[in-house]
Design a protein around this motif. Sequence first.
Motif, PDB file in Angstrom:
ATOM      1  N   VAL A   1     -10.498   6.995   2.378  1.00 52.34           N
ATOM      2  CA  VAL A   1      -9.888   8.241   2.855  1.00 52.34           C
ATOM      3  C   VAL A   1      -9.152   8.983   1.749  1.00 52.34           C
ATOM      4  N   ASN A   2      -8.883   8.302   0.651  1.00 50.62           N
ATOM      5  CA  ASN A   2      -8.077   8.876  -0.429  1.00 50.62           C
ATOM      6  C   ASN A   2      -8.637   8.410  -1.779  1.00 50.62           C
ATOM      7  N   PRO A   3      -9.822   8.886  -2.156  1.00 47.82           N
ATOM      8  CA  PRO A   3     -10.491   8.376  -3.366  1.00 47.82           C
ATOM      9  C   PRO A   3      -9.946   8.963  -4.671  1.00 47.82           C
ATOM     10  N   THR A   4      -8.699   8.619  -4.994  1.00 52.95           N
ATOM     11  CA  THR A   4      -8.088   9.153  -6.207  1.00 52.95           C
ATOM     12  C   THR A   4      -8.313   8.209  -7.385  1.00 52.95           C
ATOM     13  N   PRO A   5      -8.325   8.738  -8.601  1.00 51.42           N
ATOM     14  CA  PRO A   5      -8.442   7.873  -9.783  1.00 51.42           C
ATOM     15  C   PRO A   5      -7.287   6.874  -9.885  1.00 51.42           C
ATOM     16  N   GLU A   6      -6.095   7.284  -9.473  1.00 54.58           N
ATOM     17  CA  GLU A   6      -4.929   6.401  -9.534  1.00 54.58           C
ATOM     18  C   GLU A   6      -5.120   5.186  -8.620  1.00 54.58           C
ATOM     19  N   LEU A   7      -5.658   5.411  -7.456  1.00 53.54           N
ATOM     20  CA  LEU A   7      -5.887   4.315  -6.517  1.00 53.54           C
ATOM     21  C   LEU A   7      -7.003   3.397  -7.016  1.00 53.54           C
ATOM     22  N   LYS A   8      -8.020   3.975  -7.616  1.00 51.49           N
ATOM     23  CA  LYS A   8      -9.098   3.168  -8.211  1.00 51.49           C
ATOM     24  C   LYS A   8      -8.544   2.279  -9.323  1.00 51.49           C
ATOM     25  N   GLU A   9      -7.611   2.818 -10.103  1.00 48.98           N
ATOM     26  CA  GLU A   9      -6.985   2.029 -11.165  1.00 48.98           C
ATOM     27  C   GLU A   9      -6.192   0.865 -10.574  1.00 48.98           C
ATOM     28  N   GLN A  10      -5.483   1.112  -9.473  1.00 45.97           N
ATOM     29  CA  GLN A  10      -4.710   0.050  -8.836  1.00 45.97           C
ATOM     30  C   GLN A  10      -5.615  -1.071  -8.332  1.00 45.97           C
ATOM     31  N   LEU A  11      -6.806  -0.700  -7.873  1.00 47.26           N
ATOM     32  CA  LEU A  11      -7.767  -1.710  -7.430  1.00 47.26           C
ATOM     33  C   LEU A  11      -8.156  -2.620  -8.593  1.00 47.26           C
ATOM     34  N   LEU A  12      -8.384  -2.026  -9.744  1.00 47.15           N
ATOM     35  CA  LEU A  12      -8.732  -2.811 -10.928  1.00 47.15           C
ATOM     36  C   LEU A  12      -7.579  -3.706 -11.371  1.00 47.15           C
ATOM     37  N   LEU A  13      -6.369  -3.227 -11.210  1.00 48.39           N
ATOM     38  CA  LEU A  13      -5.190  -4.000 -11.620  1.00 48.39           C
ATOM     39  C   LEU A  13      -4.910  -5.198 -10.707  1.00 48.39           C
ATOM     40  N   CYS A  14      -5.496  -5.215  -9.527  1.00 51.84           N
ATOM     41  CA  CYS A  14      -5.240  -6.308  -8.575  1.00 51.84           C
ATOM     42  C   CYS A  14      -5.657  -7.665  -9.116  1.00 51.84           C
TER      43      CYS A  14
ATOM     44  N   ILE B   1       0.836  -1.200   0.000  1.00 56.19           N
ATOM     45  CA  ILE B   1       0.000   0.000   0.000  1.00 56.19           C
ATOM     46  C   ILE B   1       0.872   1.251   0.000  1.00 56.19           C
ATOM     47  N   GLU B   2       1.898   1.268   0.825  1.00 61.70           N
ATOM     48  CA  GLU B   2       2.811   2.429   0.859  1.00 61.70           C
ATOM     49  C   GLU B   2       3.494   2.619  -0.493  1.00 61.70           C
ATOM     50  N   MET B   3       3.867   1.536  -1.141  1.00 60.84           N
ATOM     51  CA  MET B   3       4.508   1.639  -2.454  1.00 60.84           C
ATOM     52  C   MET B   3       3.520   2.176  -3.494  1.00 60.84           C
ATOM     53  N   ILE B   4       2.285   1.702  -3.436  1.00 63.80           N
ATOM     54  CA  ILE B   4       1.260   2.186  -4.370  1.00 63.80           C
ATOM     55  C   ILE B   4       1.024   3.676  -4.158  1.00 63.80           C
ATOM     56  N   LEU B   5       0.956   4.093  -2.909  1.00 63.17           N
ATOM     57  CA  LEU B   5       0.750   5.516  -2.614  1.00 63.17           C
ATOM     58  C   LEU B   5       1.930   6.368  -3.064  1.00 63.17           C
ATOM     59  N   ALA B   6       3.107   5.734  -3.210  1.00 61.90           N
ATOM     60  CA  ALA B   6       4.298   6.442  -3.687  1.00 61.90           C
ATOM     61  C   ALA B   6       4.484   6.259  -5.187  1.00 61.90           C
ATOM     62  N   ASP B   7       3.400   5.924  -5.887  1.00 63.45           N
ATOM     63  CA  ASP B   7       3.368   5.821  -7.354  1.00 63.45           C
ATOM     64  C   ASP B   7       3.989   4.564  -7.945  1.00 63.45           C
ATOM     65  N   THR B   8       4.032   3.473  -7.214  1.00 63.64           N
ATOM     66  CA  THR B   8       4.405   2.190  -7.797  1.00 63.64           C
ATOM     67  C   THR B   8       3.119   1.499  -8.205  1.00 63.64           C
ATOM     68  N   SER B   9       3.094   0.965  -9.399  1.00 64.17           N
ATOM     69  CA  SER B   9       1.904   0.264  -9.861  1.00 64.17           C
ATOM     70  C   SER B   9       1.918  -1.189  -9.406  1.00 64.17           C
ATOM     71  N   VAL B  10       0.741  -1.723  -9.147  1.00 66.70           N
ATOM     72  CA  VAL B  10       0.606  -3.142  -8.809  1.00 66.70           C
ATOM     73  C   VAL B  10       1.211  -3.997  -9.920  1.00 66.70           C
TER      74      VAL B  10
ATOM     75  N   ALA C   1      -7.353  -3.761   1.456  1.00 67.72           N
ATOM     76  CA  ALA C   1      -6.545  -2.626   1.916  1.00 67.72           C
ATOM     77  C   ALA C   1      -6.673  -1.434   0.968  1.00 67.72           C
ATOM     78  N   ILE C   2      -6.703  -1.719  -0.334  1.00 69.70           N
ATOM     79  CA  ILE C   2      -6.877  -0.617  -1.296  1.00 69.70           C
ATOM     80  C   ILE C   2      -8.267  -0.010  -1.143  1.00 69.70           C
ATOM     81  N   LYS C   3      -9.281  -0.842  -0.953  1.00 71.90           N
ATOM     82  CA  LYS C   3     -10.649  -0.330  -0.733  1.00 71.90           C
ATOM     83  C   LYS C   3     -10.700   0.545   0.516  1.00 71.90           C
TER      84      LYS C   3
END
Length: 145
Positions: free
Chosen positions: A78-91, A39-48, A71-73
Amino acid sequence: MTSQFTPEQTKAIYNHNHDILVSASAGSGKTTVLIKRVIEMILADTSVKELLIVTFTEAAANEMKQRLISAIKDELKVNPTPELKEQLLLCEDANISTLHAFCLQVIKRFHYVIDQDRSFSLLTDDVQQQLLKEQTFDSVKKPLL
């Protein structure tokens, strides 16, 4: 929040730019630490898509994937960004598997590099056990001289 983690776990979560090996007994929090690190890596712009997460059992790999999705959900609340939503789809297609499954995937993809027949298959434990029995019985049946 790092207060729920030991100093060693906190180091494993937040020390980046190198690989880590987390080895601990069952129930000690390895999966929790790994998911927090991811999660910390994703928040620092690492893609799944850039991560390889391997474990020893299918059950553990499936649990990791489900816990990462959860965890992404939670983070999205608290942080509903498009980038995070994309990471959820990539899981769904994330490289979270057993070590054996990952190696099999590599061999299937690059079989020609090691001159391996494309139609190879893996022995199941049952088949391997049967072959070993047959080999043992064949060697016993043969005369020693």
